[in-house]
Design an enzyme around this catalytic site. Structure first.
Site, mmCIF file in Angstrom:
data_model
loop_
_atom_site.group_PDB
_atom_site.id
_atom_site.type_symbol
_atom_site.label_atom_id
_atom_site.label_comp_id
_atom_site.label_asym_id
_atom_site.label_seq_id
_atom_site.Cartn_x
_atom_site.Cartn_y
_atom_site.Cartn_z
ATOM 1 N N CYS A 178 -6.074 8.866 -8.461
ATOM 2 C CA CYS A 178 -5.104 9.127 -9.525
ATOM 3 C C CYS A 178 -5.879 9.448 -10.786
ATOM 4 O O CYS A 178 -6.605 8.606 -11.319
ATOM 5 C CB CYS A 178 -4.207 7.911 -9.747
ATOM 6 S SG CYS A 178 -2.971 8.150 -11.053
ATOM 7 N N GLU B 43 -1.360 15.005 -8.794
ATOM 8 C CA GLU B 43 -2.447 15.152 -7.831
ATOM 9 C C GLU B 43 -2.662 16.633 -7.578
ATOM 10 O O GLU B 43 -1.738 17.444 -7.735
ATOM 11 C CB GLU B 43 -2.109 14.405 -6.532
ATOM 12 C CG GLU B 43 -3.278 14.242 -5.579
ATOM 13 C CD GLU B 43 -4.484 13.591 -6.250
ATOM 14 O OE1 GLU B 43 -5.354 14.356 -6.728
ATOM 15 O OE2 GLU B 43 -4.536 12.355 -6.313
#
Length: 254
Positions: A2, A111
């Site tokens: 992340c 992402e």
């Protein structure tokens, strides 16, 4: 992993979900980047007198974990994530895994699907039903040689859920509301007791929305970075990495 996330809920919504008292006011944040301050929820020291509310407090933390034993950060890597499978074994994270577990309020994360060494497509990954949820986090107080102190933190990651593996093989650990108390209880719940929480989210919990490469630049902080785009669009030239904001500016974000 992340590398960017967002927190769009109102203070009232965050207080209600995490059973917090007044946490003040702050704007929605669409593009939270490493080294910026992030909101964490941690366990307090004693239960509030005469209240059934859990003893929790909000903490503003620099996103980028620095172990307390580090003396000079000049050559120390920026650790924004910690692998949940090995955190208890790593010198950097094992003390925090035992004593300083936290919840990180979020509305979603970003992402990138890669084409070789190039980021080819960004995705805004959010709960299908919307709303706020919690990443599993760790925090650590750190002081420099001059005695200046700050709290630092990282997001724990795990293998990606089935519906997100086409983007990346890792994702943040999500702690469900019914498990908040157990995750934050570092007095009676050792790492082995909460190991079952360090798993991918249910496959239908998140949806992945293709977005433009505007999110790549931390200076883009508006809702336009979450607008859906066509996945088959031509991949743009890979942008240069922006210089992170200076610490004094970061702490003004809340």
């Amino acid at each position: 992993m992340c590398g960017r996330f967002s927190l769009l809920g109102t203070p009232d919504e965050i207080e209600a979900l995490f059973d917090l008292m007044d946490i003040g006011t702050f704007p929605p944040r669409f593009n939270i980047a490493p080294t910026q301050p992030i909101l964490m929820v941690v366990s307090g020291e004693t239960p509030p007198p005469g209240s059934n509310r859990p003893d929790r407090r909000a903490l503003l933390v620099r996103w980028g974990f620095i172990p307390g034993w580090v003396k000079d950060t000049a050559n120390y890597p920026l650790m924004i994530n910690a692998r949940s499978e090995t955190a208890i074994e790593k010198a950097s994270f094992k003390t925090a895994m035992r004593h300083r577990r936290a919840l990180i309020p979020a509305s979603g994360f970003y992402e990138w699907r890669r084409d070789g060494d190039r980021k080819s497509q960004a995705y805004w990954v959010r709960p299908r039903d919307g709303g706020i949820f919690a990443f599993a986090g760790l925090y650590e107080p750190w002081a420099n040689a001059e005695g200046s102190e700050m709290d630092t933190g990282a997001i724990l990651t795990t293998g990606a859920s089935e519906n997100l593996r086409f983007i990346h093989d890792r994702m943040p650990v999500v702690i469900e509301r019914q498990d908040f108390a157990r995750w934050l209880d570092c007095k009676t719940q050792e790492p082995r007791h909460i190991a079952d929480l360090l798993k991918p989210a249910q496959a239908d919990f998140f949806e992945a929305i293709p977005v433009s490469d505007k999110v790549n630049n931390f200076a883009n902080t508006g809702p336009e970075i979450q607008e859906r785009v066509t996945e088959t669009q031509e991949v743009r030239k890979k942008p240069g990495r922006a210089k992170p904001p200076e610490p004094d500016d970061q702490m003004k974000l809340f």
